[in-house]
Design an enzyme around this catalytic site. Structure first.
Site, short mmCIF file in Angstrom:
data_model
loop_
_atom_site.label_atom_id
_atom_site.label_comp_id
_atom_site.label_asym_id
_atom_site.label_seq_id
_atom_site.Cartn_x
_atom_site.Cartn_y
_atom_site.Cartn_z
NE ARG A 63 58.28 22.22 -17.92
CZ ARG A 63 57.42 22.50 -16.95
NH1 ARG A 63 57.49 23.66 -16.31
NH2 ARG A 63 56.45 21.65 -16.64
CG ASN A 105 54.22 28.01 -3.75
OD1 ASN A 105 53.11 28.37 -4.14
ND2 ASN A 105 54.57 26.74 -3.63
CB THR A 106 50.32 29.60 -0.49
OG1 THR A 106 49.68 29.27 -1.74
CG2 THR A 106 50.33 31.10 -0.31
CG HIS A 107 53.04 23.15 -0.17
ND1 HIS A 107 52.85 22.67 -1.44
CD2 HIS A 107 53.14 22.10 0.65
CE1 HIS A 107 52.86 21.34 -1.39
NE2 HIS A 107 53.03 20.97 -0.15
CB SER A 134 54.42 25.68 4.43
OG SER A 134 54.30 24.59 5.31
CG ASP A 139 64.95 26.85 -3.41
OD1 ASP A 139 65.54 26.57 -2.36
OD2 ASP A 139 64.14 26.08 -3.98
CG ASP A 143 56.37 22.63 -3.01
OD1 ASP A 143 55.65 21.70 -3.37
OD2 ASP A 143 56.20 23.82 -3.35
C1 GRF Z 1 46.05 26.43 -2.29
O1 GRF Z 1 45.81 25.59 -1.18
C2 GRF Z 1 47.51 26.45 -2.60
O2 GRF Z 1 48.36 26.35 -1.49
C3 GRF Z 1 47.65 25.20 -3.43
O3 GRF Z 1 46.49 25.16 -4.22
C4 GRF Z 1 45.46 25.85 -3.54
C5 GRF Z 1 44.98 26.93 -4.46
O4 GRF Z 1 43.84 27.47 -3.94
N1 GRF Z 1 48.84 25.25 -4.23
P1 GRF Z 1 43.31 28.86 -4.56
O5 GRF Z 1 43.48 28.78 -6.05
O6 GRF Z 1 44.13 29.97 -3.93
O7 GRF Z 1 41.87 28.90 -4.11
#
Ligand code: GRF
Length: 196
Positions: A63, A105-107, A134, A139, A143
């Protein structure tokens, strides 16, 4: 504001950024797209003429070596902001150290509820009537960073993981594009947010 977006999957959030950046007034540009595998979403970069790179996780014995290779790629692009969007790996500590808080990051949940790789499935399994989307600063936790923005989303009876995720993604896209705008024009100060 120059952005590198890291993906692992379909890249629907990436596409939303690419479309927003088509507007000459949009104060940010995606300068490269990276992936940890041969992600379908790389096709969006191709379509918009954005360079892309892959650092295949499975090509490295350890890794740490994968993380170093990813860091090397990012250093070549010198981004102002790195956005993880559907990136399904833990971010290497050296990447966090070098880019956070300019690493977001998008969650697909209302953090701190339902962190981790299965936020949509977990919310559904919990039997709650609402979840959310969210945007957070990455960090060295999972999440667990400061929340930039988030929004509640209802869970409908009969929702499947797929139908719920399809309701979440448009909200993620909207939050992401808005946050990039706010960061680019100084309305959001990620350093300030991370000190709080
Ligand atoms: C998104 O909902 C993201 O928040 C999550 O996985 C999904 C990825 O969707 N981690 P995409 O690859 O942007 O379509």
């Amino acid at each position: 504001l120059s952005i590198v977006v890291l993906i692992s999957g379909g890249g629907s959030n990436l596409r939303a950024l690419l479309e927003a950046a088509e507007d000459a007034e949009f104060p940010a540009r995606v300068i490269a797209v990276g992936a940890d595998r041969d992600a379908e979403g790389l096709a969006h970069a191709e379509e918009f003429g954005i360079p892309s790179f892959t650092v295949p996780f499975n090509s490295f014995a350890r890794r740490e070596e994968w993380g170093d290779a990813l860091l090397e790629q990012l250093r070549q692009w010198q981004p102002d902001l790195v956005i993880l969007s559907g990136f399904m790996r833990l971010v290497p500590p050296r990447v966090v150290a070098e880019y956070s808080p300019y690493l977001i990051n998008t969650h697909p949940a209302y953090l701190p509820e339902f962190p981790g790789a299965h936020g949509v499935r977990d919310a559904l399994a919990a039997g709650v009537t609402q979840t959310g989307a969210s945007l957070i600063v990455v960090d060295d936790g999972v999440d667990a960073g400061p929340i930039i923005s988030q929004e509640r989303i209802p869970i409908h009876p009969g929702d499947s993981e797929a139908s719920l995720h399809e309701r979440i993604k448009p909200v993620e896209r909207r939050l992401l594009v808005q946050a990039v705008l706010d960061i680019a024009n100084g309305h959001i100060d990620l350093k300030e947010l991370s000190r709080a």
